[in-house]
Design a protein around this motif. Structure first.
Motif: not given
Length: 306
Positions: A154-157, A170-188
């Protein structure tokens, strides 16, 4: 509609990565590199929202910045004409607007040092966010993703930008990736790039703050600038699972000691340090069986607070 400005600075070619990083960190939404004369110098043309102009000018004040009005429709994407694939560890980051390339199984030395490492191609469009793969800190972080991601982990970005690190994990085999960013452009951008690379189902991305994320992760990544890495030392440490790693970059070489000191209480073991072209990276490890830092609430393993 928010106004835009173009900020132009001229630098030695050897300083492009450092100055570009300062511009991105201060709020630039796009940067075009234009070689000057013999190629020993380079003009950086940064597209800047009007509300970030003062911060950007402060970041490059010693370089005599020149400000001009900018039509965002004409200027924000001009850098794409100069974009090229970037290699980092076992990954090749390709501009999404290029023709897709088939993954190569040609022998080569990957981030873990093994011969015969398969090259993993990532097709990335950063949009208005940071993370095209060209900046040295992104390349350092990608190398770390290649070294430390394990199948099923599991990875947190934190501060995911374009999502390039999340996609790589994810391409390296992580089964769960949580990604967060306060910039809505980054989330998109992260959601779009996850889908573009066929890993959308494994990457959960939104605009949550770090304090809103619960659970612990095998690998926590943050490429977000020295001052933020210092301020978030406690919350970052609380997200790292026993036996897990926290990988930090976005800091200059001279800032590494300050960042390491801020994290020393939670990670007393010697940190691994790497540097390139004036930028630094830290790898901090939590011993197996080590509890979370005192006073840091942790939920179920990898579970988001949503």
């Amino acid at each position: 509609m928010q106004g835009w400005r173009q900020v132009r600075v001229e630098v030695d070619a050897t300083a492009v990565d450092i100055v570009s990083g300062a511009l991105w960190g201060a709020g630039a939404a796009g940067i075009e590199e234009c070689p000057v004369a013999s190629g020993a110098r380079c003009a950086l043309l940064a597209a800047v929202p009007a509300d970030r102009l003062e911060a950007v000018l402060d970041a490059v004040s010693e370089l005599d910045p020149v400000v001009a009005d900018l039509d965002p429709g004409a200027g924000l994407d001009t850098w794409k004409r100069h974009a090229r694939p970037v290699e980092a560890g076992p990954f090749v980051v390709e501009p999404a607007w290029w023709a897709p390339a088939a993954t190569s199984a040609a022998p080569g030395v990957g981030a873990c040092g093994g011969v015969g490492t398969e090259r993993r191609h990532l097709r990335i469009d950063p949009g208005r966010s940071f993370g095209s793969g060209s900046h040295v800190t992104t390349r350092l972080m990608l190398e770390a993703v290649g070294r430390f991601t394990r199948p099923g982990s599991r990875m947190l970005d934190v501060g995911c930008g374009s999502g390039v690190l999340s996609v790589a994990a994810a391409l390296s085999g992580a089964s769960e990736v949580r990604a967060i960013d306060i910039d809505p452009h980054a989330v998109e951008a992260t959601i779009a790039n996850a889908r573009r690379n066929g890993v959308g189902a494994r990457i959960d991305c939104d605009g949550a703050s770090l304090e809103q994320v619960r659970g612990v992760f095998d690998l926590v990544l943050a490429n977000i600038g020295a001052s933020v890495l210092v301020d978030l030392a406690g919350p970052l440490a609380a997200r790292v699972a026993p036996g897990g790693r926290l990988v930090l970059s976005g800091m200059l070489d001279e800032q590494v000691d300050q960042v390491a000191a801020a994290h020393a209480h939670a990670f007393p073991e010697r940190a691994e340090r790497r540097g390139r072209d004036g930028w630094g990276l830290l790898v901090l490890c939590r011993p197996a069986g080590s509890p979370a830092p005192s006073g840091s609430p942790v939920g179920e393993r990898g579970s988001p607070d949503r």
